[in-house]
Structures are given as structure tokens and as C-alpha cells.
Write an enzyme that holds these catalytic residues in place. Structure first.
Site, mmCIF file in Angstrom:
data_model
loop_
_atom_site.group_PDB
_atom_site.id
_atom_site.type_symbol
_atom_site.label_atom_id
_atom_site.label_comp_id
_atom_site.label_asym_id
_atom_site.label_seq_id
_atom_site.Cartn_x
_atom_site.Cartn_y
_atom_site.Cartn_z
ATOM 1 N N SER A 14 0.966 -1.048 -0.113
ATOM 2 C CA SER A 14 -0.165 -0.079 0.037
ATOM 3 C C SER A 14 0.918 1.274 0.062
ATOM 4 O O SER A 14 0.390 2.374 -0.146
ATOM 5 C CB SER A 14 -0.852 -0.115 1.172
ATOM 6 N N GLY A 15 2.340 0.964 0.014
ATOM 7 C CA GLY A 15 2.828 2.154 -0.115
ATOM 8 C C GLY A 15 3.504 2.806 1.478
ATOM 9 O O GLY A 15 3.979 3.852 1.601
ATOM 10 N N ASP A 83 10.537 1.285 10.426
ATOM 11 C CA ASP A 83 9.619 0.319 9.678
ATOM 12 C C ASP A 83 9.183 -0.838 9.998
ATOM 13 O O ASP A 83 10.171 -1.279 11.025
ATOM 14 C CB ASP A 83 10.400 0.236 8.408
ATOM 15 N N GLU A 84 8.287 -1.554 9.745
ATOM 16 C CA GLU A 84 7.674 -3.057 9.975
ATOM 17 C C GLU A 84 7.572 -3.066 11.477
ATOM 18 O O GLU A 84 7.998 -3.988 12.073
ATOM 19 C CB GLU A 84 8.863 -3.974 9.619
HETATM 20 P P1 ADP Z 1 4.515 -1.274 1.659
HETATM 21 O O1 ADP Z 1 5.591 -1.019 2.620
HETATM 22 O O2 ADP Z 1 3.095 -1.015 2.086
HETATM 23 O O3 ADP Z 1 4.437 -2.928 1.512
HETATM 24 P P2 ADP Z 1 5.872 -0.203 -0.648
HETATM 25 O O4 ADP Z 1 6.037 1.286 -0.323
HETATM 26 O O5 ADP Z 1 7.280 -1.117 -0.147
HETATM 27 O O6 ADP Z 1 4.773 -0.798 0.352
HETATM 28 O O7 ADP Z 1 5.689 -0.492 -2.004
HETATM 29 C C1 ADP Z 1 4.722 0.334 -2.771
HETATM 30 C C2 ADP Z 1 4.889 -0.124 -4.090
HETATM 31 O O8 ADP Z 1 4.619 -1.479 -4.383
HETATM 32 C C3 ADP Z 1 3.992 0.773 -4.971
HETATM 33 O O9 ADP Z 1 4.351 1.983 -5.387
HETATM 34 C C4 ADP Z 1 4.019 -0.141 -6.343
HETATM 35 O O10 ADP Z 1 5.181 0.189 -7.217
HETATM 36 C C5 ADP Z 1 4.165 -1.768 -5.454
HETATM 37 N N1 ADP Z 1 2.978 -2.299 -5.814
HETATM 38 C C6 ADP Z 1 3.193 -3.903 -6.105
HETATM 39 N N2 ADP Z 1 1.891 -4.306 -6.109
HETATM 40 C C7 ADP Z 1 0.854 -3.279 -5.558
HETATM 41 C C8 ADP Z 1 -0.397 -3.186 -5.356
HETATM 42 N N3 ADP Z 1 -1.053 -4.376 -5.127
HETATM 43 N N4 ADP Z 1 -0.810 -2.203 -4.996
HETATM 44 C C9 ADP Z 1 -0.048 -0.888 -5.024
HETATM 45 N N5 ADP Z 1 1.109 -0.951 -5.317
HETATM 46 C C10 ADP Z 1 1.929 -2.335 -5.911
HETATM 47 P P1 TMP Z 2 5.321 -4.962 3.796
HETATM 48 O O1 TMP Z 2 4.102 -4.302 4.616
HETATM 49 O O2 TMP Z 2 6.479 -3.862 3.610
HETATM 50 O O3 TMP Z 2 4.931 -5.332 2.443
HETATM 51 O O4 TMP Z 2 5.905 -6.000 4.739
HETATM 52 C C1 TMP Z 2 5.200 -6.975 5.407
HETATM 53 C C2 TMP Z 2 5.990 -8.188 5.796
HETATM 54 O O5 TMP Z 2 5.260 -8.773 6.844
HETATM 55 C C3 TMP Z 2 6.473 -9.023 4.954
HETATM 56 O O6 TMP Z 2 7.646 -9.526 5.172
HETATM 57 C C4 TMP Z 2 5.489 -10.140 5.056
HETATM 58 C C5 TMP Z 2 5.400 -9.961 6.696
HETATM 59 N N1 TMP Z 2 3.665 -10.464 7.116
HETATM 60 C C6 TMP Z 2 3.642 -11.520 7.947
HETATM 61 O O7 TMP Z 2 4.784 -11.715 8.907
HETATM 62 N N2 TMP Z 2 2.635 -11.929 8.492
HETATM 63 C C7 TMP Z 2 1.442 -11.342 7.773
HETATM 64 O O8 TMP Z 2 0.230 -11.824 7.996
HETATM 65 C C8 TMP Z 2 1.500 -10.729 6.789
HETATM 66 C C9 TMP Z 2 0.229 -10.105 5.981
HETATM 67 C C10 TMP Z 2 2.770 -10.063 6.390
HETATM 68 MG MG MG Z 3 7.073 -1.895 3.636
#
Ligand code: ADP
Ligand code: TMP
Ligand code: MG
Ligand code: ZN
Length: 182
Positions: A14-15, A83-84
Site C-alpha cells: 500500500s506504499g 519500519d515494519e
Molecule cells: P508497503 O511497505 O506498504 O508494502 P512499499 O512502499 O514497499 O509498500 O511499495 C509500494 C509499491 O509497491 C508501489 O509503489 C507499487 O510500485 C508496488 N506495488 C506492487 N503491488 C502493488 C499493489 N497491489 N498495489 C499498489 N502498489 C503495488
Molecule cells: P510490507 O508491509 O512492507 O509489504 O511488509 C510486510 C512484511 O510482513 C512482509 O515481510 C510479510 C510479513 N507478513 C507477516 O509476517 N505476516 C502477515 O500476516 C502478513 C500479511 C505479512
Molecule cells: Mg514496507
């Protein structure tokens, strides 16, 4: 002077990390002193960096316990970024409170709920005390709408703490989650 607490939350992709790192940049451009942390369990795209799914990276200190943040705090720090946060212990709430009373801004990013839809405790508690909450949505990987609020696991259960990316999780909206659950 006191600081403020900002929490960035939502499902995977979700960014959240992108937004966290954009705040780091804003502080750095303003010649403010920043420090970035992440839980050491997150080894997805590099050991010493916070990374977005698009590969953008910023140097970070790895911590195993929230209290380790205090070891890095010096007089000159203006803002702390974590983060995380779903992987860190609830002590992070007390640390965040302590930092804002020292005049330091605190930015936290992490998942609100697990793939089982259970709230992550540390995120929940930080949301409760935050001054500012940024709730993000992802693009639903089933219907393509920008309304995904769930992280859906596409592989057999590896537990609620299971580091991974597109190999394990997709973002889906409530409508599509309902269909997936049958
Ligand atoms: P988060 O930390 O919330 O997991 P990130 O900031 O690391 O997200 O990454 C966001 C980026 O992931 C977006 O800018 C896009 O390029 C990419 N992306 C991949 N899959 C999706 C998705 N389903 N919805 C939105 N962005 C996505
Ligand atoms: P993200 O939000 O930056 O994509 O990272 C989420 C991290 O959390 C990724 O390593 C996967 C992990 N995760 C879990 O450990 N348990 C969960 O239920 C979910 C949805 C993600
Ligand atoms: Mg992330
Ligand atoms: Zn959908």
C-alpha cells in the site's frame, strides 16, 4: 519543544515504506538529523536497509528489541523512523512517548492486521497514541481497484510472522476476499 507521533499503516504493497522514506527525505532536505530503524527479522531486500517493493532503499539500523532504539539517541536527533513495526515488541509505545517528550518526531510504519485479519499488537497500540494516522490502500490484485485493505496469503500457512513478498502474499479488497474465502 515536543515532538509528534505519526503512524503509517495498511496492507502490504500500500506504499507504507515509500511514504515513510519520503518523510525521511523531507527531514533530510530540511537539514534535520534523522535515524532509521527496522526489526532484524526483516531480511527481504537487504540486511542494513529499509526497502520498498520498488527497490528504493535507505540505510537503517537493525534492532531486535524496541528498547535498542534508545542506544542510538543523541541530543542532535530531530526525527526517528521505524519500519515494519508489527515485528517489534510493545515497548515501542513507551519509547515513542519518551522520544516525543524529548522533542523528537517519531514516524512508524507497519501492517495493521495479519493475513488472518488479527490486529498486530504493537501497531494497534501506536495507532491509539498517534497524533497523525495515515491509513493506506493497495491496488486489489484480483479486481484492480485501488481499495485493497487485506494482505492475502497465497501459500500454505507459515504462521502469522512470515517474512515475504509476492511469493507469499497479495493485496485484496474486502469484496474479493469474500469471494476467495467462498
Ligand atoms: P508497503 O511497505 O506498504 O508494502 P512499499 O512502499 O514497499 O509498500 O511499495 C509500494 C509499491 O509497491 C508501489 O509503489 C507499487 O510500485 C508496488 N506495488 C506492487 N503491488 C502493488 C499493489 N497491489 N498495489 C499498489 N502498489 C503495488
Ligand atoms: P510490507 O508491509 O512492507 O509489504 O511488509 C510486510 C512484511 O510482513 C512482509 O515481510 C510479510 C510479513 N507478513 C507477516 O509476517 N505476516 C502477515 O500476516 C502478513 C500479511 C505479512
Ligand atoms: Mg514496507
Ligand atoms: Zn478486489
Amino acid at each position: 519543544m515536543v515532538g509528534k507521533i505519526t503512524v503509517i499503516t495498511g496492507p502490504m504493497y500500500s506504499g507504507k515504506t515509500t511514504e515513510l522514506l519520503s518523510f525521511v527525505e523531507i527531514y533530510n532536505i530540511g537539514r534535520k538529523k534523522t535515524i532509521v530503524f527496522k526489526p532484524s527479522i526483516d531480511n527481504r531486500y537487504g540486511i542494513d536497509t529499509v526497502s520498498t517493493h520498488t527497490g528504493f532503499q535507505v540505510k537503517a539500523h537493525r534492532i531486535t528489541k524496541a528498547s535498542e532504539i534508545l542506544d542510538y539517541i543523541t541530543e542532535d536527533i530531530d526525527a526517528v523512523f521505524v519500519d515494519e513495526i508489527q515485528f517489534l515488541d510493545v515497548q515501542l509505545v513507551e519509547i515513542a512517548k519518551e522520544l516525543v517528550f524529548k522533542g523528537i518526531d517519531v514516524y512508524c510504519a507497519g501492517l495493521d492486521i495479519s493475513y488472518l485479519e488479527n490486529p498486530f499488537e504493537t501497531t494497534s497500540k501506536l495507532l491509539a497514541i498517534a497524533d497523525e494516522v495515515i491509513k493506506k490502500r493497495a491496488v486489489c490484485e484480483k479486481c484492480g481497484e485501488h481499495r485493497a485493505t487485506y494482505s492475502y496469503k497465497i501459500v500454505p500457512d507459515g504462521g502469522e510472522i512470515d517474512v515475504g513478498g509476492k511469493d507469499k502474499y497479495i493485496a485484496v479488497c474486502r469484496e474479493c476476499l469474500k469471494k476467495l474465502k467462498g
